[in-house]
Design an enzyme around this catalytic site. Structure first.
Site, PDB file in Angstrom:
ATOM      1  N   ARG A  56      31.468  33.107  42.336  1.00 51.84           N
ATOM      2  CA  ARG A  56      32.184  31.815  42.336  1.00 51.84           C
ATOM      3  C   ARG A  56      32.717  31.561  43.732  1.00 51.84           C
ATOM      4  O   ARG A  56      33.450  32.395  44.279  1.00 51.84           O
ATOM      5  CB  ARG A  56      33.370  31.840  41.378  1.00 51.84           C
ATOM      6  CG  ARG A  56      32.922  32.028  39.960  1.00 51.84           C
ATOM      7  CD  ARG A  56      33.539  31.061  38.996  1.00 51.84           C
ATOM      8  NE  ARG A  56      32.931  31.322  37.711  1.00 51.84           N
ATOM      9  CZ  ARG A  56      33.587  31.435  36.586  1.00 51.84           C
ATOM     10  NH1 ARG A  56      34.896  31.270  36.571  1.00 51.84           N
ATOM     11  NH2 ARG A  56      32.960  31.669  35.450  1.00 51.84           N
ATOM     12  N   HIS A  84      35.288  27.039  34.239  1.00 50.91           N
ATOM     13  CA  HIS A  84      36.512  26.244  34.125  1.00 50.91           C
ATOM     14  C   HIS A  84      37.097  25.889  35.493  1.00 50.91           C
ATOM     15  O   HIS A  84      38.120  25.223  35.559  1.00 50.91           O
ATOM     16  CB  HIS A  84      37.546  27.040  33.325  1.00 50.91           C
ATOM     17  CG  HIS A  84      37.883  28.340  33.991  1.00 50.91           C
ATOM     18  ND1 HIS A  84      37.058  29.432  33.922  1.00 50.91           N
ATOM     19  CD2 HIS A  84      38.918  28.706  34.770  1.00 50.91           C
ATOM     20  CE1 HIS A  84      37.588  30.416  34.612  1.00 50.91           C
ATOM     21  NE2 HIS A  84      38.715  30.003  35.144  1.00 50.91           N
ATOM     22  N   ASP A 109      35.113  23.539  28.043  1.00 49.81           N
ATOM     23  CA  ASP A 109      35.250  23.659  29.502  1.00 49.81           C
ATOM     24  C   ASP A 109      33.981  23.211  30.219  1.00 49.81           C
ATOM     25  O   ASP A 109      33.060  22.668  29.598  1.00 49.81           O
ATOM     26  CB  ASP A 109      35.607  25.099  29.885  1.00 49.81           C
ATOM     27  CG  ASP A 109      34.456  26.051  29.645  1.00 49.81           C
ATOM     28  OD1 ASP A 109      33.622  25.769  28.764  1.00 49.81           O
ATOM     29  OD2 ASP A 109      34.355  27.081  30.342  1.00 49.81           O
ATOM     30  N   ASP A 161      31.461  27.194  27.287  1.00 48.70           N
ATOM     31  CA  ASP A 161      31.649  28.459  26.576  1.00 48.70           C
ATOM     32  C   ASP A 161      33.076  28.650  26.076  1.00 48.70           C
ATOM     33  O   ASP A 161      33.349  29.531  25.278  1.00 48.70           O
ATOM     34  CB  ASP A 161      31.160  29.670  27.384  1.00 48.70           C
ATOM     35  CG  ASP A 161      31.784  29.774  28.754  1.00 48.70           C
ATOM     36  OD1 ASP A 161      32.682  28.968  29.075  1.00 48.70           O
ATOM     37  OD2 ASP A 161      31.367  30.665  29.522  1.00 48.70           O
TER      38      ASP A 161
HETATM   39  C1  G16 Z   1      35.446  34.274  32.558  1.00 50.76           C
HETATM   40  C2  G16 Z   1      35.099  35.497  31.770  1.00 50.76           C
HETATM   41  C3  G16 Z   1      36.145  35.778  30.735  1.00 50.76           C
HETATM   42  C4  G16 Z   1      37.518  35.850  31.360  1.00 50.76           C
HETATM   43  C5  G16 Z   1      37.788  34.609  32.172  1.00 50.76           C
HETATM   44  C6  G16 Z   1      39.052  34.719  32.998  1.00 50.76           C
HETATM   45  O1  G16 Z   1      35.368  33.140  31.758  1.00 50.76           O
HETATM   46  O2  G16 Z   1      33.852  35.381  31.145  1.00 50.76           O
HETATM   47  O3  G16 Z   1      35.835  36.982  30.115  1.00 50.76           O
HETATM   48  O4  G16 Z   1      38.486  36.016  30.376  1.00 50.76           O
HETATM   49  O5  G16 Z   1      36.751  34.377  33.085  1.00 50.76           O
HETATM   50  O6  G16 Z   1      38.878  35.729  33.925  1.00 50.76           O
HETATM   51  P1  G16 Z   1      39.875  35.954  35.134  1.00 50.76           P
HETATM   52  O7  G16 Z   1      41.212  36.248  34.520  1.00 50.76           O
HETATM   53  O8  G16 Z   1      39.285  37.117  35.868  1.00 50.76           O
HETATM   54  O9  G16 Z   1      39.933  34.679  35.944  1.00 50.76           O
HETATM   55  P2  G16 Z   1      34.570  31.850  32.240  1.00 50.76           P
HETATM   56  O10 G16 Z   1      34.766  30.846  31.134  1.00 50.76           O
HETATM   57  O11 G16 Z   1      35.228  31.442  33.525  1.00 50.76           O
HETATM   58  O12 G16 Z   1      33.168  32.282  32.442  1.00 50.76           O
END
Ligand code: G16
Length: 543
Positions: free
Chosen positions: A22, A114, A277, A281
């Site tokens: 990211r 997100h 989002d 997901d």
């Molecule tokens: C991702 C992960 C999730 C995690 C979230 C927040 O979600 O797949 O398992 O809970 O990020 O992670 P962090 O606290 O490290 O920011 P997504 O929806 O961004 O793919």
């Protein structure tokens, strides 16, 4: 069509985080940045020549250009077939399903989930394996290492591919197949859920709103909820995926979907509200004047999922990420099914799902999913909830209050301190970690710390060890603070502080979570020395 090897210099910042790479779009646009990353990924895959690759994305800014770069690299690397969503759009769960359905070797999903979009926003690249599961830890480590040594990538001089028309085109040895972004996924949902039964809720007058946040789920939600299930036209709002999400921050929670939350606390609130989002997901569910906490949601899904015929007799076990509240633990215990606690990151559920150890998993960060596919799945979660409402004849609020009545209410809140200097955040975590041995027995604001540890995980399927996954501070069995650094940010650091407290006193079930957790929040700031080390006193986001 010529295929050429282009010399390149490695970047040193392409390490994969909680969910892929990211970065700010400005970073992604640097010369050969995507090329390096994607070639590094391909260099870590085995035997992919002639095989199928899926490509999808959430349609955010730069999606279209990134896809054309990736297509050229994939063709040059000799994939046999590339399946791609129309106009490059596939939600994360739809990509996961398409990978398995078409027996692909894996898929590249272009999304920063997100994270904010727009020309100055974030971009992301993640890889799902042949099970449609986020690349496991071993592979992400390998890819990260490869990005630091890469010195060439393969590409072709082929023209840009028309992604607007469904059908096949041939480039060199590769067939590029553009498919409908929604058809396969919608058909799959119809296999899992009894749509006729859910439809009765709408036929009987249930009012409904689904906020797609101008992100990827709009077309899926319109088809499923309005066209098939009969929700009133216009029930799906912000339904057109826009490259800048129309200025919305596509993170369905109390902070970024405040417009929906506000609506649900007025007299005009519909009976049921949901939002998703950027890449589809995550989910959030609200009822009139009622917010369904994602940790409670997981507990209730664990209680009722197997009332849905597709899941009958299949609830082998359930998993939650460690910072997710312990509300689900009581349900697992009462149902006598195993409960697993994993580090944050959907990838940690993959082995448990593949091995059949769990049927359902979820996280505090608004994610839930089942063995139906190996990503979290926002629309699935909403359909699961609607099915449970149809099966039980109860409302979201009634089901949640029954859970509280049975095992107490677990207040759960995430306080995020965003945009910290990375050095400050790392110092804070290192100091806290060093304090761990001295914390038990310490009293802060009248609360006694009974246990403190840094969460480590041994994968029950592979025995792989993962250390340093968050500092847990317990105050008996009903109160907890967890500290960890986010792995999904694109610059600086975000400190996540998770607060949990169970009360079995029904007089306090209606307390405002901010008040119920105020002491723990203050304790978290005191023991981490937050103000001194970061200059911050209050979180930037509360969810
Ligand atoms: C991702 C992960 C999730 C995690 C979230 C927040 O979600 O797949 O398992 O809970 O990020 O992670 P962090 O606290 O490290 O920011 P997504 O929806 O961004 O793919």
């Amino acid at each position: 069509m010529d295929i050429t090897a282009i010399k390149t210099e490695p970047y040193n910042d392409q390490t994969l985080g909680t969910s892929g790479l990211r970065k700010r779009i400005s970073v992604i646009k640097q010369k050969n940045y995507i090329e390096n990353f994607v070639q590094s990924l391909f260099d870590c895959l085995e035997d992919f020549e002639g095989k199928t690759l899926v490509i999808g994305g959430d349609g955010r800014c730069y999606n279209d250009q990134a896809i054309q770069i990736i297509l050229k690299i994939a063709v040059a690397n000799q994939f046999g077939r590339i399946i791609i969503g129309q106009n490059g759009i596939l939600s994360t769960p739809a990509s996961s399903h398409v990978i398995v359905k078409y027996e692909a070797i894996g898929g590249i999903i272009l999304s920063a989930s997100h994270n904010p979009g727009g020309p100055d926003g974030d971009f992301g690249i993640k890889f799902d394996n042949e099970h449609g599961a986020p690349a496991p830890q071993e592979l992400t480590a390998k890819i990260s290492a490869r990005t630091r040594t890469i010195d060439r990538f393969w590409t072709t001089d082929m023209p840009d591919v028309d992604l607007s028309t469904i059908g096949e085109q041939i480039f060199g040895n590769t067939v590029i197949q553009v498919i409908s972004s929604v058809d396969d996924y919608v058909e799959y949902m119809q296999e899992i859920f009894d749509f006729a039964k859910i439809k009765k809720l709408f036929d009987n007058g249930m009012t409904f709103i689904y906020d797609a946040m101008n992100a990827v789920t709009g077309p899926y939600a319109v088809r499923i909820f309005e066209d098939i299930l009969g929700a009133e036209k216009g029930s799906v709002i912000h339904e057109t995926p826009l490259p800048d999400f129309g200025g919305l921050h596509p993170e369905p929670n109390l902070t970024y979907a405040k417009h929906l939350v506000d609506l649900m606390y007025t007299e005009n609130a519909p009976d049921f509200a949901a939002a998703s989002d950027g890449d589809g997901d995550r989910y959030m569910i609200l009822a009139p004047s009622f917010f369904l906490n994602p940790s409670d949601s997981l507990a209730i899904l664990s209680q009722y999922l197997d009332t849905i015929p597709f899941y009958q007799g299949k609830l082998s076990g359930v998993a939650r990420s460690m910072p997710t509240s312990f509300a689900v633990d009581g349900v697992a215990k009462s149902r006598n099914i195993p409960l697993y606690q994993t580090p944050t990151g959907w990838k940690f559920f993959g082995n448990l799902l593949t091995a059949g150890k769990i049927a359902l998993c979820g996280e505090e960060s608004f994610g839930a999913g089942s063995f139906h596919l190996q990503e979290k799945d926002g629309i699935w979660a909403v359909l699961a909830w609607l099915s449970i409402l149809a099966e039980t004849g109860k409302t979201v609020e009634q089901l949640t209050r029954e859970l509280w009545q049975k095992q107490g209410r677990v207040f759960a809140m995430l306080q995020s301190y965003e945009g910290l200097a990375t050095e400050d955040a790392c110092t804070l975590m290192a100091r806290l970690n060093a304090q761990i041995p001295n914390l038990p027995g310490t009293q802060v604001l009248g609360e006694t710390i009974t246990e403190a540890f840094n969460f480590a995980y041994t994968d029950p399927v592979t025995d792989e060890q993962t250390q340093n996954q968050g500092i847990c501070i317990l105050f008996g069995s009903d109160k907890r603070i967890v500290f960890r650094l986010s792995g999904t940010g694109s610059c600086g650091a975000t400190l996540r502080v998770y607060l949990n407290k169970r009360t079995t006193d029904s007089d306090h079930f209606n307390d405002c979570p901010i008040d119920a957790l105020a002491t723990l929040a203050e304790i978290s700031r005191i023991i981490s020395d937050l103000k001194k080390l970061t200059g911050r006193q209050m979180p930037t986001a509360i969810t």
